[in-house]
Motif scaffolding. Structure first.
Motif, PDB file in Angstrom:
ATOM      1  N   UNK A   1       9.114  22.171  14.522  1.00 34.96           N
ATOM      2  CA  UNK A   1       9.061  22.916  13.185  1.00 34.96           C
ATOM      3  C   UNK A   1       8.150  22.463  12.314  1.00 34.96           C
ATOM      4  N   UNK A   2       7.875  23.046  11.144  1.00 33.78           N
ATOM      5  CA  UNK A   2       7.106  22.569  10.039  1.00 33.78           C
ATOM      6  C   UNK A   2       8.110  22.187   9.019  1.00 33.78           C
ATOM      7  N   UNK A   3       7.755  20.938   8.639  1.00 34.65           N
ATOM      8  CA  UNK A   3       8.660  20.616   7.458  1.00 34.65           C
ATOM      9  C   UNK A   3       7.506  20.502   5.990  1.00 34.65           C
ATOM     10  N   UNK A   4       8.254  21.213   5.040  1.00 38.03           N
ATOM     11  CA  UNK A   4       7.430  21.278   3.540  1.00 38.03           C
ATOM     12  C   UNK A   4       8.142  20.251   2.769  1.00 38.03           C
ATOM     13  N   UNK A   5       7.272  19.368   2.249  1.00 46.10           N
ATOM     14  CA  UNK A   5       7.768  18.107   1.350  1.00 46.10           C
ATOM     15  C   UNK A   5       6.861  18.167  -0.030  1.00 46.10           C
ATOM     16  N   UNK A   6       7.381  17.541  -0.908  1.00 41.53           N
ATOM     17  CA  UNK A   6       6.699  17.367  -2.288  1.00 41.53           C
ATOM     18  C   UNK A   6       6.041  16.116  -2.345  1.00 41.53           C
ATOM     19  N   UNK A   7       4.760  16.158  -2.758  1.00 43.16           N
ATOM     20  CA  UNK A   7       4.143  15.084  -2.924  1.00 43.16           C
ATOM     21  C   UNK A   7       4.460  14.578  -4.350  1.00 43.16           C
TER      22      UNK A   7
ATOM     23  N   UNK B   1       0.718  -1.167  -0.111  1.00 52.66           N
ATOM     24  CA  UNK B   1       0.146   0.107  -0.022  1.00 52.66           C
ATOM     25  C   UNK B   1       0.843   1.269   0.227  1.00 52.66           C
ATOM     26  N   UNK B   2       2.078   1.257   0.152  1.00 53.24           N
ATOM     27  CA  UNK B   2       2.926   2.263   0.334  1.00 53.24           C
ATOM     28  C   UNK B   2       3.373   3.028  -0.857  1.00 53.24           C
ATOM     29  N   UNK B   3       2.931   4.247  -1.024  1.00 51.62           N
ATOM     30  CA  UNK B   3       3.534   5.089  -2.208  1.00 51.62           C
ATOM     31  C   UNK B   3       4.940   5.538  -2.016  1.00 51.62           C
ATOM     32  N   UNK B   4       5.266   5.902  -1.054  1.00 49.98           N
ATOM     33  CA  UNK B   4       6.682   6.498  -0.564  1.00 49.98           C
ATOM     34  C   UNK B   4       6.702   6.853   0.790  1.00 49.98           C
ATOM     35  N   UNK B   5       7.780   7.132   1.266  1.00 46.47           N
ATOM     36  CA  UNK B   5       8.238   7.617   2.437  1.00 46.47           C
ATOM     37  C   UNK B   5       8.935   8.822   2.933  1.00 46.47           C
TER      38      UNK B   5
END
Length: 666
Positions: free
Chosen positions: A430-436, A398-402
């Motif tokens: 902190x707030x972390x911004x990451x890309x889908x 089920x995992x798309x990514x980590x």
């Protein structure tokens, strides 16, 4: 853990007061030796004049967004303007409020009834806005009461609580109240598993006898009225948070679970042993079909439903019996478990509905499940055993990514609609911004301190408004002037329009702000009620004109039908009340002008004042204890002659023979 993040120390070394004071930001922070000075020598959040300008809303202008923030242990909701951070209103929901008589007036007392009796407080966690087609529609705000399991609906026409329904068979309503894409349902799950139905059994039989429930509360699409459609009995884990599917995943709801160990003591240790817990994927369309096929079982239950009549604006309280239940262990296809590391807290669904982001409090990464891969895994029966008869899907299936190295203590994620996700990191603050899609971290910003939830306006919908992210922080030491051992909680506003996040503002909040929702002001402000037309007032005790004002006795009950208008009461002198009488003041505000409420208070009143909106009627009970002459007056400034808006009530001994009468001294 509570030390200032090193990145914050290097964020800004100097604060240019001369530049700041030369801008409109002076209206926000002022000038002088202490103005804008960061605590303990650290960097000031949003330490530029341009940041201050971005949150400045000039006098007479409106904020761009309404933000609704849970009041936590206050049992209320705070309404704030964004980007200014100004507190606009406090909405009483689960707690009595003497400011306007909520929970004290006869019209609103029933709102706080439960099977435990009158419960005048709760722990309000998760405000959620109603949706249509996966987008905010500006109609209602729902919020949960975590302690005495309840769910409330607030009208965004009146900004008042219109309905509260108790949730039976639940040990704390934490994973609540999450709307489906068209607000067909709001869903809720038990935080603490308990015996269902409740019974007196040893706690150490937890593993054998405790269960959880997932509740689906139906919402009438026209009126918003709620009813419990069905509950699903699930294994006795702890169910933490939820989000409904959208677009491709519409028809499903996803819950996080922890304590898959089914520990009942020292959970800090014993409920954190498993390497993975679960995201529960619940197929509510399949549940509806199971009910239609007669697979539901009526279970004994007692709960209370409280609702304001839209015509009379008077609350009624009804005790309900029984609830339809489905046993997830006995109905294939109803629920699947997706393994998720470790002790997952938040679960969030991206705008496309494809990605299900689960945040493990004790995990070193953020796993992202794929809805399409989940369906394929179900089709292929890619199971890794079961949990009490409920299939457990293989993690890899089920995992798309980590998201690797996002920070420490990931909790929650929201989306900007531009392909990026923002996750809160409790431990590393902190707030972390990451890309889908690529799962790479592209930016991070420190917040102060120990962030819990975060919120992007519309960030849980199909169409986010990706301008700001708000951090809702648990710890605020040294952020504001000290106020003894208890410090205010903090919200911080971060600009996410550019590639890099920019801290703009922090502002204090009421209670403990667990979660928040924000919507464009344009969606709500024009539907806001300004007055209640007096000719439409159907309160049974309304007095629609001064000529109808009067005082009546019914045994030991006295009913005062009293009107208010700038700047007098009618009647304003009352005699013939006796010790032992119960005096019901039925106060009608005859004004038909926006923003002209009147207040009402009597000396010796031991519940609350009243605050009566234009055209409305509210009733308060007063029981005089001693003979004398008692003043009553308007408690809300209404005109230049506000001080003169007052009257007297004479109270005589119980055996006195004083005629009941009233007058208006003109």
């Amino acid at each position: 853990m509570f030390q200032r993040n090193e990145r914050a120390v290097t964020m800004t070394k100097k604060w240019m007061m001369t530049t700041l004071c030369a801008t409109v930001a002076v209206a926000l922070v002022g000038c002088g030796p202490q103005a804008g000075r960061p605590a303990n020598g650290g960097a000031l959040a949003g330490g530029t004049a341009s940041a201050a300008q971005k949150v400045y809303v000039p006098p007479g202008e409106y904020d761009q967004y309404y933000a609704f923030m849970s009041g936590g242990f206050s049992g209320q909701v705070g309404v704030y303007g964004l980007p200014s951070g100004r507190l606009l209103k406090v909405l009483p929901v689960f707690s009595v409020n003497p400011e306007n008589g909520y929970g004290f007036s006869e019209e609103t007392k029933p709102m706080l009834n439960t099977t435990y009796g009158f419960v005048p407080w709760d722990d309000a966690h998760h405000p959620k806005l109603s949706q249509t087609n996966g987008e905010q529609d500006g109609r209602w705000l729902f919020i949960n009461g975590n302690n005495t399991p309840r769910l409330a609906r607030i009208s965004l026409d009146t900004f008042e609580t219109d309905e509260i329904i108790q949730i039976p068979n639940s040990g704390g309503s934490h994973a609540s109240p999450y709307p489906t894409e068209n607000t067909e349902y709001v869903v809720a799950a038990t935080r603490f598993s308990v015996p269902i139905p409740q019974e007196d059994i040893p706690i150490d039989t937890y593993k054998e006898n405790f269960q959880g429930t997932v509740s689906f509360i139906k919402v009438d699409k026209e009126t918003g009225e709620m009813s419990i459609a069905f509950q699903i009995l699930v294994p006795g884990f702890d169910y933490d948070l939820a989000h409904a599917g959208k677009a491709v995943s519409h028809g499903w709801v996803f819950f996080t679970t922890y304590n898959t160990e089914k520990a009942h003591t020292l959970k800090e240790v014993n409920a954190s042993r498993n390497d993975k817990d679960y995201v529960a994927a619940v197929n509510w369309k399949a549940a509806e079909q199971a009910i239609a096929d007669g697979k539901g079982v009526e279970m004994p239950a007692t709960y209370v439903h409280n609702i304001i009549d839209p015509k009379t604006r008077v609350a009624s309280s009804t005790t309900k019996k029984g609830v339809m239940t489905l046993n997830a262990r006995k109905i294939p296809g109803l629920i699947y478990y997706m393994p998720t590391p470790k002790s997952p807290h938040g679960v969030d669904v991206d705008p496309s509905g494809e990605y299900i982001v689960a945040s493990g409090k004790l995990a070193a990464l953020i796993p992202v499940h794929s809805f399409s891969k989940m369906l394929k895994a179900i089709e292929d029966k890619a199971f890794d055993g079961d949990a009490e008869g409920i299939p457990v899907l293989k993690y890899e299936a089920t995992i798309a990514g980590e998201v690797q190295d996002p920070g420490l203590g990931p909790l929650h994620t929201e989306f900007d609609g531009k392909g990026y996700a923002y996750s809160s990191m409790f431990v590393s603050s902190e707030i972390t911004k990451w890309k889908l899609g690529t799962w790479e971290v592209v930016d991070r910003i420190p917040v102060y301190y120990s962030i819990g939830h975060l919120m992007i306006p519309g960030g849980d919908t199909r169409k986010p408004h990706g301008e700001y992210v708000i951090a809702l922080n648990k710890i605020t030491k040294d952020r504001y002037l000290p106020t003894g051992p208890e410090l205010t909680q903090s919200a911080q506003l971060v600009d996410i329009n550019g590639d890099k996040m920019e801290m703009l503002l922090d502002f204090p909040t009421i209670g403990e702000p667990h979660y928040a929702q924000a919507a464009p002001a344009s969606l709500i402000k024009d539907r806001s009620v300004r007055i209640f037309p007096i000719e439409e007032n159907q309160n049974p005790y309304v007095t629609k004109s001064e000529k109808d004002a009067r005082v009546e006795r019914d045994g030991n009950n006295i009913h005062v039908y009293i009107t208010t208008i700038r700047s007098h009461f009618k009647p304003d002198n009352i005699e013939g009340v006796k010790v032992g009488d119960k005096v019901y003041w039925h106060v009608t505000n005859l004004e038909q002008d926006w923003d002209v409420p009147h207040g009402f208070g009597v000396m010796g009143m031991n519940n609350s004042e009243l605050l009566i909106m234009p055209g409305d009627t509210r009733t308060i009970l007063w029981e005089p204890k001693f003979p004398g002459v008692y003043p009553f007056y308007c408690t809300d400034f209404c005109s230049a002659l506000h001080q003169e808006m007052q009257g007297y009530v004479r109270v005589s001994p119980a055996d006195a023979e004083v005629e009941l009468k009233s007058s208006l001294g003109l």
